[in-house]
Scaffold this motif. Structure first.
Motif, PDB file in Angstrom:
ATOM      1  N   ALA A   1       0.842  -1.201   0.000  1.00 39.45           N
ATOM      2  CA  ALA A   1       0.000   0.000   0.000  1.00 39.45           C
ATOM      3  C   ALA A   1       0.873   1.245   0.000  1.00 39.45           C
ATOM      4  O   ALA A   1       1.994   1.224   0.514  1.00 39.45           O
ATOM      5  CB  ALA A   1      -0.899  -0.001   1.234  1.00 39.45           C
ATOM      6  N   PRO A   2       0.380   2.350  -0.569  1.00 37.12           N
ATOM      7  CA  PRO A   2       1.127   3.611  -0.489  1.00 37.12           C
ATOM      8  C   PRO A   2       1.278   4.022   0.976  1.00 37.12           C
ATOM      9  O   PRO A   2       0.312   3.999   1.722  1.00 37.12           O
ATOM     10  CB  PRO A   2       0.249   4.612  -1.244  1.00 37.12           C
ATOM     11  N   LEU A   3       2.486   4.367   1.376  1.00 40.13           N
ATOM     12  CA  LEU A   3       2.746   4.715   2.768  1.00 40.13           C
ATOM     13  C   LEU A   3       2.998   6.208   2.906  1.00 40.13           C
ATOM     14  O   LEU A   3       3.417   6.878   1.970  1.00 40.13           O
ATOM     15  CB  LEU A   3       3.944   3.925   3.287  1.00 40.13           C
ATOM     16  N   GLY A   4       2.769   6.715   4.106  1.00 37.30           N
ATOM     17  CA  GLY A   4       2.993   8.123   4.382  1.00 37.30           C
ATOM     18  C   GLY A   4       4.469   8.429   4.560  1.00 37.30           C
ATOM     19  O   GLY A   4       5.340   7.565   4.416  1.00 37.30           O
ATOM     20  N   ALA A   5       4.755   9.666   4.905  1.00 37.83           N
ATOM     21  CA  ALA A   5       6.134  10.124   5.055  1.00 37.83           C
ATOM     22  C   ALA A   5       6.878   9.331   6.123  1.00 37.83           C
ATOM     23  O   ALA A   5       8.083   9.129   6.037  1.00 37.83           O
ATOM     24  CB  ALA A   5       6.138  11.614   5.397  1.00 37.83           C
ATOM     25  N   GLU A   6       6.178   8.869   7.125  1.00 38.91           N
ATOM     26  CA  GLU A   6       6.802   8.111   8.206  1.00 38.91           C
ATOM     27  C   GLU A   6       6.806   6.608   7.918  1.00 38.91           C
ATOM     28  O   GLU A   6       7.013   5.795   8.823  1.00 38.91           O
ATOM     29  CB  GLU A   6       6.059   8.375   9.521  1.00 38.91           C
ATOM     30  N   GLU A   7       6.548   6.252   6.663  1.00 40.97           N
ATOM     31  CA  GLU A   7       6.475   4.841   6.278  1.00 40.97           C
ATOM     32  C   GLU A   7       5.389   4.113   7.044  1.00 40.97           C
ATOM     33  O   GLU A   7       5.525   2.941   7.402  1.00 40.97           O
ATOM     34  CB  GLU A   7       7.829   4.135   6.479  1.00 40.97           C
ATOM     35  N   GLU A   8       4.294   4.839   7.325  1.00 41.54           N
ATOM     36  CA  GLU A   8       3.185   4.245   8.046  1.00 41.54           C
ATOM     37  C   GLU A   8       1.964   4.165   7.146  1.00 41.54           C
ATOM     38  O   GLU A   8       1.667   5.094   6.393  1.00 41.54           O
ATOM     39  CB  GLU A   8       2.843   5.058   9.298  1.00 41.54           C
ATOM     40  N   GLY A   9       1.270   3.043   7.237  1.00 45.25           N
ATOM     41  CA  GLY A   9       0.038   2.877   6.481  1.00 45.25           C
ATOM     42  C   GLY A   9      -1.131   3.547   7.186  1.00 45.25           C
ATOM     43  O   GLY A   9      -1.063   3.887   8.361  1.00 45.25           O
ATOM     44  N   THR A  10      -2.217   3.732   6.445  1.00 51.81           N
ATOM     45  CA  THR A  10      -3.435   4.308   6.999  1.00 51.81           C
ATOM     46  C   THR A  10      -4.476   3.211   7.097  1.00 51.81           C
ATOM     47  O   THR A  10      -4.693   2.471   6.143  1.00 51.81           O
ATOM     48  CB  THR A  10      -3.969   5.431   6.085  1.00 51.81           C
TER      49      THR A  10
END
Length: 200
Positions: free
Chosen positions: A88-97
């Motif tokens: 899945a596309p991850l955020g800046a902190e390499e965290e998923g939503t």
């Protein structure tokens, strides 16, 4: 046990817990055994340690993250594990939503709402009508998807299945897709035969 128990109102006096359990067990004795039911999702074996953890968690109102911060942290870790697993596309902190749910039905409801809102936002930004969303699924879809579409006013577009192919295919889905399609629902484990649909 000599008296009948009212079915649709509270009894006048309390009953011993063991009597209540016996009465309820007796009423449910003719229900199917989940592990023998191929149309359900509870046929697999679960270790006792998992069941113990689930019972411990059942006492928590885990949506209250201030009261249960460590439970919330574990939820975030699980979301990230699944995000990485599915690329899945991850955020800046390499965290998923994502979020945990109490089951697949709640997850499906949230998924349909999310698809509808994302589609509506995009259509509004384009200055296009946004009042006739539809969702494409195979006729083998779980009933919860149909409920979600009914509850959230999304047109149901079911692709036929056939004896030689009991799942949704890209070709069958393609014929039902238009600019109002908010999503296509492939199933990883069809209720008909357990087959995985070709997501890619």
């Amino acid at each position: 046990m000599r008296k009948s128990v009212p079915k649709y109102r509270m009894p006048d006096a309390p009953l011993p817990a063991n009597v209540v359990k016996t009465l309820i067990d007796d009423e449910m004795v003719l229900d199917g055994t989940p592990r023998m039911n191929l149309a359900t999702f509870v046929t697999t074996y679960m270790e006792k340690e998992c069941e113990d953890l689930m019972m411990e968690a059942a006492r928590k109102n885990y949506i209250d993250i201030d009261e249960y911060p460590q439970t919330y942290e574990i939820q975030k870790r699980c979301v990230n594990i699944l995000s990485h697993l599915w690329n899945a596309p991850l955020g800046a902190e390499e965290e998923g939503t994502g979020t945990s749910t109490v089951g697949s039905s709640e997850a499906i409801m949230l998924a349909v709402l999310n698809m509808k809102w994302a589609w509506r936002k995009k259509r509004i930004a384009q200055g296009k009508p946004h009042d006739k969303p539809n969702l494409v699924c195979g006729a083998n879809v779980q009933v919860c998807w149909e409920k979600a579409m009914r509850y959230f006013e999304v047109e149901e577009r079911l692709a036929d299945v056939s004896p030689d192919c009991l799942v949704l295919t890209a070709e069958r889905a393609k014929a039902l897709i238009d600019e109002n399609t908010i999503g296509v629902c492939p199933i990883l484990g069809s209720t008909f035969n357990g087959e995985y649909e070709d997501v890619q």
